[in-house]
Design an enzyme around this catalytic site. Structure first.
Site, PDB file in Angstrom:
ATOM      1  N   LYS A  85      35.684 -23.525   3.925  1.00 52.96           N
ATOM      2  CA  LYS A  85      34.439 -24.389   3.146  1.00 52.96           C
ATOM      3  C   LYS A  85      33.623 -24.575   4.396  1.00 52.96           C
ATOM      4  O   LYS A  85      33.108 -25.831   4.660  1.00 52.96           O
ATOM      5  CB  LYS A  85      35.014 -25.653   2.607  1.00 52.96           C
ATOM      6  CG  LYS A  85      34.186 -26.404   1.631  1.00 52.96           C
ATOM      7  CD  LYS A  85      33.996 -25.658   0.334  1.00 52.96           C
ATOM      8  CE  LYS A  85      32.840 -26.508  -0.365  1.00 52.96           C
ATOM      9  NZ  LYS A  85      32.360 -25.737  -1.546  1.00 52.96           N
ATOM     10  N   ASP A 130      49.535 -21.152  -5.109  1.00 56.96           N
ATOM     11  CA  ASP A 130      50.052 -21.401  -6.617  1.00 56.96           C
ATOM     12  C   ASP A 130      49.307 -20.707  -7.520  1.00 56.96           C
ATOM     13  O   ASP A 130      49.821 -20.108  -8.294  1.00 56.96           O
ATOM     14  CB  ASP A 130      50.352 -22.857  -6.738  1.00 56.96           C
ATOM     15  CG  ASP A 130      51.726 -23.351  -6.580  1.00 56.96           C
ATOM     16  OD1 ASP A 130      52.295 -22.550  -5.623  1.00 56.96           O
ATOM     17  OD2 ASP A 130      51.843 -24.764  -6.760  1.00 56.96           O
TER      18      ASP A 130
END
Ligand code: NAD
Length: 356
Positions: A190, A250
């Site tokens: 980021k 995930d």
């Protein structure tokens, strides 16, 4: 080659037993000898010794070339003192072995495309990616952290902190993994907002100089989360920090739709790696010969590929044998579909062995 085997709890013993049959067979086929030693971890260790990670287990793991784990936990130990819960055994062994890199492949066998949550036109392009997640740094471990009262109200804070050497070593794992695959590495950060990400990107670019054969790209984490569902076929290897990797790995695995199919690896520096299916101990089906052993069998393939320098071929043979079993229509209950041949844990392994 010495492998420490920790079946653990629930379906752990059933699936690991089948994975070991596959290891034996692949050893015989390729002329390799594997010594295995069993160790206790999790609930079964609590029952036998009073704690989830006996010293003997740590000793055996450290002395091994690689560690194979089933799963830990179950309702029997849900209400005991949190300090000695089965999961503590897992966290403990990761710490003891200094496992800082978590490798989570998310690949969809074409035979299981019905299980995928994405649109058929997206699935048709294929999903075969690997998330390399930093496991011991970032916001989960950084200090200062806590909750305190400031100006009359509670304030909670954590620190996403990475030093250069932590970024460098996980970047190397990412590049090495990409070298074993399609040679594309996407570093997710980021960097448009976070200083820690700006350093991350700088260091990853520095490391890339040693890997001119790997194509490096960068992506912001919010975009990566979108791209994973929009077009996962664009990814080969993703490398990212702990918190981003927790979420993205995930996300990547759930879109494949089959938890019983996915292996994982955790690697450290100079210590044996730990290989395990991503699913848990599935107490609801334990002891009934219903568990899908393929995630654990594929964990053995990862174990061979990432623990030994000369085992890519046996690893690929295992993966091909699994694919053939699926192609032939064999399915355990978790991946069943109409018209398939429904089999149990042992029978699924029988089919894989026959294909090997
Ligand atoms: P789980 O992954 O054990 O099970 C979720 C569901 O998926 C269940 O319905 C189960 O039957 C099914 N499933 C899982 N693996 C399967 C397989 N190989 N074949 C067929 N079906 C399969 O997750 P849970 O129910 O949330 O947790 C059960 C126990 O496992 C808990 O004690 C939890 O703490 C523990 N756990 C351990 C690990 C680990 O050892 N790494 C990971 C997750 C959960």
């Amino acid at each position: 080659m010495n492998i420490c085997v920790m079946p653990g709890d629930g379906i752990g013993r059933e699936i690991v037993a089948q994975a070991l049959r596959v290891l034996d067979k692949v050893g015989a086929k390729f002329g390799k000898k594997f010594e295995t030693q069993e160790a206790l971890i999790g609930g079964c260790a609590i029952d036998a010794t009073g704690g989830p990670l006996p010293e003997e287990t740590v000793r055996l793991c450290k002395a091994a070339d690689a560690v194979l784990l089933g799963a830990v936990g179950g309702p029997k130990w849900d209400t005991i003192d949190p300090a000695i819960r089965p999961e503590r055994g897992l966290l403990g062994i990761r710490k003891e072995l200094g496992l800082f890199a978590n490798l989570r492949p998310a690949s969809l066998f074409p035979e299981l495309k019905h299980a995928c949550y994405l649109r058929p036109d997206i699935v048709a392009k294929g999903i075969d990616l690997l998330v390399v997640r930093e496991l011991t740094g970032g916001a989960y471990f950084g200090t200062p952290k806590g909750v305190e009262v400031r100006d009359g109200e509670r304030v909670g804070f954590n620190n996403m902190i990475y030093s250069e050497h932590e970024i460098r070593r996980i970047a190397k794992v990412g590049f090495e993994a990409a070298r074993k695959r399609r040679k594309q590495l996407c570093s997710v950060d980021k960097a448009n907002v976070l200083d820690v990400s700006r350093l991350w990107r700088e260091v990853v670019i520095e490391v890339s100089k040693d890997y001119p054969d790997v194509a490096l790209s960068h992506m912001y984490v919010d975009n990566a989360a979108m791209q994973l569902v929009r077009d996962p076929s664009q990814f080969d290897v993703i490398v990212t920090e702990n918190l981003f990797g927790d979420i993205l790995s995930d996300e990547a695995s759930v879109i494949t739709g089959s938890i019983g199919m996915l292996p994982s690896a955790s690697l450290g520096a100079g210590n044996p790696g730990l290989f395990e299916p991503i699913h848990g101990s599935a107490p609801d089906i334990a002891g009934q010969n219903k568990a899908n052993p393929l995630a654990t069998i594929l964990s053995v393939a990862m174990l061979l590929r990432y623990s030994f320098s000369d085992m890519d071929e046996p690893a690929a043979a295992i993966e091909a044998a699994v694919q053939k079993a699926l192609q032939a229509g064999y399915r355990t209950g978790d991946i069943r579909e109409e018209g398939c041949k429904l089999v149990g844990c042992v029978e699924m392994a029988d089919v894989v062995l026959a294909n090997l």
